[in-house]
Design a protein around this motif. Structure first.
Motif, PDB file in Angstrom:
ATOM      1  N   UNK A  45       0.827  -1.210   0.000  1.00  0.00           N
ATOM      2  CA  UNK A  45       0.000   0.000   0.000  1.00  0.00           C
ATOM      3  C   UNK A  45       0.859   1.257   0.000  1.00  0.00           C
ATOM      4  N   UNK A  46       1.995   1.188   0.659  1.00  0.00           N
ATOM      5  CA  UNK A  46       2.882   2.350   0.718  1.00  0.00           C
ATOM      6  C   UNK A  46       3.453   2.666  -0.665  1.00  0.00           C
ATOM      7  N   UNK A  47       3.810   1.635  -1.426  1.00  0.00           N
ATOM      8  CA  UNK A  47       4.328   1.864  -2.771  1.00  0.00           C
ATOM      9  C   UNK A  47       3.247   2.437  -3.687  1.00  0.00           C
ATOM     10  N   UNK A  48       2.028   1.953  -3.517  1.00  0.00           N
ATOM     11  CA  UNK A  48       0.918   2.502  -4.299  1.00  0.00           C
ATOM     12  C   UNK A  48       0.679   3.964  -3.937  1.00  0.00           C
ATOM     13  N   UNK A  80       5.784  -5.152  -9.462  1.00  0.00           N
ATOM     14  CA  UNK A  80       6.241  -6.460  -9.901  1.00  0.00           C
ATOM     15  C   UNK A  80       7.077  -7.111  -8.804  1.00  0.00           C
ATOM     16  N   UNK A  81       7.303  -8.406  -8.958  1.00  0.00           N
ATOM     17  CA  UNK A  81       8.051  -9.144  -7.942  1.00  0.00           C
ATOM     18  C   UNK A  81       9.204  -9.914  -8.587  1.00  0.00           C
ATOM     19  N   UNK A  82       9.695 -10.967  -7.893  1.00  0.00           N
ATOM     20  CA  UNK A  82      10.828 -11.728  -8.399  1.00  0.00           C
ATOM     21  C   UNK A  82      11.097 -12.939  -7.538  1.00  0.00           C
ATOM     22  N   UNK A  83      12.375 -13.305  -7.395  1.00  0.00           N
ATOM     23  CA  UNK A  83      12.718 -14.550  -6.709  1.00  0.00           C
ATOM     24  C   UNK A  83      12.438 -14.520  -5.209  1.00  0.00           C
ATOM     25  N   UNK A  84      12.269 -13.321  -4.632  1.00  0.00           N
ATOM     26  CA  UNK A  84      11.953 -13.238  -3.201  1.00  0.00           C
ATOM     27  C   UNK A  84      10.443 -13.134  -2.928  1.00  0.00           C
ATOM     28  N   UNK A  85       9.647 -13.417  -3.932  1.00  0.00           N
ATOM     29  CA  UNK A  85       8.196 -13.260  -3.806  1.00  0.00           C
ATOM     30  C   UNK A  85       7.635 -13.919  -2.555  1.00  0.00           C
ATOM     31  N   UNK A  86       8.043 -15.144  -2.280  1.00  0.00           N
ATOM     32  CA  UNK A  86       7.434 -15.904  -1.184  1.00  0.00           C
ATOM     33  C   UNK A  86       8.247 -15.842   0.103  1.00  0.00           C
ATOM     34  N   UNK A 129      -5.992 -10.759  -3.848  1.00  0.00           N
ATOM     35  CA  UNK A 129      -6.892  -9.618  -4.021  1.00  0.00           C
ATOM     36  C   UNK A 129      -6.164  -8.359  -4.471  1.00  0.00           C
ATOM     37  N   UNK A 130      -4.837  -8.415  -4.544  1.00  0.00           N
ATOM     38  CA  UNK A 130      -4.030  -7.241  -4.888  1.00  0.00           C
ATOM     39  C   UNK A 130      -3.952  -7.112  -6.407  1.00  0.00           C
ATOM     40  N   UNK A 131      -4.817  -6.312  -6.977  1.00  0.00           N
ATOM     41  CA  UNK A 131      -4.934  -6.216  -8.434  1.00  0.00           C
ATOM     42  C   UNK A 131      -3.734  -5.558  -9.091  1.00  0.00           C
ATOM     43  N   UNK A 140      -0.451 -22.471 -12.153  1.00  0.00           N
ATOM     44  CA  UNK A 140      -1.668 -23.021 -11.573  1.00  0.00           C
ATOM     45  C   UNK A 140      -1.526 -23.535 -10.160  1.00  0.00           C
ATOM     46  N   UNK A 141      -0.317 -23.483  -9.597  1.00  0.00           N
ATOM     47  CA  UNK A 141      -0.086 -24.063  -8.281  1.00  0.00           C
ATOM     48  C   UNK A 141       0.159 -23.015  -7.196  1.00  0.00           C
ATOM     49  N   UNK A 142       0.308 -21.759  -7.569  1.00  0.00           N
ATOM     50  CA  UNK A 142       0.600 -20.709  -6.595  1.00  0.00           C
ATOM     51  C   UNK A 142      -0.383 -19.555  -6.777  1.00  0.00           C
ATOM     52  N   UNK A 143      -0.618 -18.782  -5.717  1.00  0.00           N
ATOM     53  CA  UNK A 143      -1.558 -17.657  -5.823  1.00  0.00           C
ATOM     54  C   UNK A 143      -0.968 -16.489  -6.594  1.00  0.00           C
ATOM     55  N   UNK A 144      -1.833 -15.568  -6.963  1.00  0.00           N
ATOM     56  CA  UNK A 144      -1.394 -14.364  -7.651  1.00  0.00           C
ATOM     57  C   UNK A 144      -1.442 -14.501  -9.160  1.00  0.00           C
ATOM     58  N   UNK A 145      -1.092 -13.416  -9.832  1.00  0.00           N
ATOM     59  CA  UNK A 145      -1.123 -13.366 -11.290  1.00  0.00           C
ATOM     60  C   UNK A 145       0.239 -12.941 -11.841  1.00  0.00           C
ATOM     61  N   UNK A 146       0.511 -13.346 -13.071  1.00  0.00           N
ATOM     62  CA  UNK A 146       1.785 -13.031 -13.694  1.00  0.00           C
ATOM     63  C   UNK A 146       1.746 -11.834 -14.615  1.00  0.00           C
ATOM     64  N   UNK A 147       0.590 -11.239 -14.774  1.00  0.00           N
ATOM     65  CA  UNK A 147       0.475 -10.048 -15.611  1.00  0.00           C
ATOM     66  C   UNK A 147      -0.751  -9.261 -15.189  1.00  0.00           C
ATOM     67  N   UNK A 148      -0.803  -8.022 -15.642  1.00  0.00           N
ATOM     68  CA  UNK A 148      -1.991  -7.206 -15.415  1.00  0.00           C
ATOM     69  C   UNK A 148      -2.180  -6.275 -16.593  1.00  0.00           C
ATOM     70  N   UNK A 149      -3.408  -5.849 -16.807  1.00  0.00           N
ATOM     71  CA  UNK A 149      -3.755  -4.866 -17.828  1.00  0.00           C
ATOM     72  C   UNK A 149      -4.302  -3.639 -17.137  1.00  0.00           C
ATOM     73  N   UNK A 150      -3.774  -2.467 -17.472  1.00  0.00           N
ATOM     74  CA  UNK A 150      -4.295  -1.243 -16.883  1.00  0.00           C
ATOM     75  C   UNK A 150      -4.794  -0.325 -17.994  1.00  0.00           C
ATOM     76  N   UNK A 151      -5.899   0.322 -17.722  1.00  0.00           N
ATOM     77  CA  UNK A 151      -6.508   1.239 -18.682  1.00  0.00           C
ATOM     78  C   UNK A 151      -5.919   2.627 -18.514  1.00  0.00           C
ATOM     79  N   UNK A 152      -5.438   3.203 -19.611  1.00  0.00           N
ATOM     80  CA  UNK A 152      -4.881   4.553 -19.599  1.00  0.00           C
ATOM     81  C   UNK A 152      -5.571   5.335 -20.710  1.00  0.00           C
TER      82      UNK A 152
END
Length: 266
Positions: free
Chosen positions: A53-56, A64-70, A81-83, A94-106
């Motif tokens: 939330x602070x970064x937002x 975005x994340x990386x190898x320290x995600x978990x 729930x973090x869009x 299919x085995x872990x939560x979250x998404x690997x991409x997002x689409x944002x409207x500009x």
């Protein structure tokens, strides 16, 4: 479309310098979207809800994340729930939560941001080339504006990925190694590329960690606990990418450094 990409936020120091300079960078460069890598935001490993939330609040549109995600288990409580938070798309599909991409409207346009992780000298993951090929084919049906955060260790893998997808994505920006590289360029088919955008956080640490313990590890090879250097001077690594709204191809890429040796000039 102009994209501002800010490199790996390291600990509280990284969050603080982002809060200081991101508003000024936006005022100076007027990006339409800001992507921030946050995989080191909480004590150097992972991210929790507060840091997210602070970064937002600081002005990030996508994190975005990386190898320290978990590495910080707290992420599992909210990543579903973090869009605006994405993790590498090639994490055990299919085995872990979250998404690997997002689409944002500009305005009238859509920007796709994809997160992938390399495999050389990294923890096991699915093939980023194969995953990206399927994912990009899907995304191209919705937009030609596609930016990839390729979180990887070796320059060769990052370069290979960018050349393989030259003309299919707008930009491939490397993260993970925390040192900004001097190879920003646009490939022949229109993909902007940078091996590593750099780090945002401690400037006098070693890759953001306190120097003494890192040096001790090299000298005596004994186990030690690395801690983020929260007290020293700070720096920010970023890049700007200008994209053609119609073709999705990159028109320009330029790097940004803000630190005691490269003061911010408004």
């Amino acid at each position: 479309m102009r994209i501002l990409f800010v490199g790996d936020i390291m600990g509280n120091a990284g969050q603080e310098i982002l809060e200081t300079y991101l508003p000024q960078l936006k005022q100076k460069y007027h990006p339409q979207a800001t992507v921030v890598n946050g995989e080191n935001a909480t004590r150097g490993k992972g991210i929790d809800r507060y840091a997210y939330k602070r970064l937002l609040s600081a002005g990030a549109d996508v994190i975005t994340m990386g190898n320290h995600t978990w590495d910080n288990p707290a992420i599992e409580e909210f990543i579903g729930e973090a869009k605006k938070l994405i993790r590498p798309a090639n994490f055990s599909a299919g085995q872990v939560p979250g998404r690997g991409y997002t689409l944002i409207q500009i305005n009238q346009l859509k920007l796709a941001v994809v997160n992938l992780q390399g495999r050389v000298f990294m923890a096991p993951s699915d093939d980023p080339f194969a995953i990206a090929e399927r994912l990009i084919k899907h995304l191209l049906k919705q937009t030609k504006l596609i930016v990839v955060d390729f979180h990887a260790e070796t320059t060769s893998e990052k370069e290979a990925f960018s050349w393989y997808f030259d003309g299919k994505v707008s930009a491939v920006i490397g993260t993970h190694t925390h040192v900004q590289t001097n190879d920003a360029r646009i490939l022949p088919q229109g993909t902007a590329f940078l091996s590593d955008v750099g780090m945002t956080g401690p400037y006098d640490g070693i890759l953001g960690m306190q120097r003494s313990e890192v040096i001790k590890r090299f000298v005596n090879q004994m186990p030690t606990r690395f801690e983020v250097d929260e007290q020293g001077r700070r720096g920010l690594g970023a890049c700007l990418v200008d994209l053609d709204d119609v073709s999705g191809k990159a028109k320009q890429i330029r790097t940004i450094q803000i630190n005691p040796d490269h003061p911010f000039m408004f």
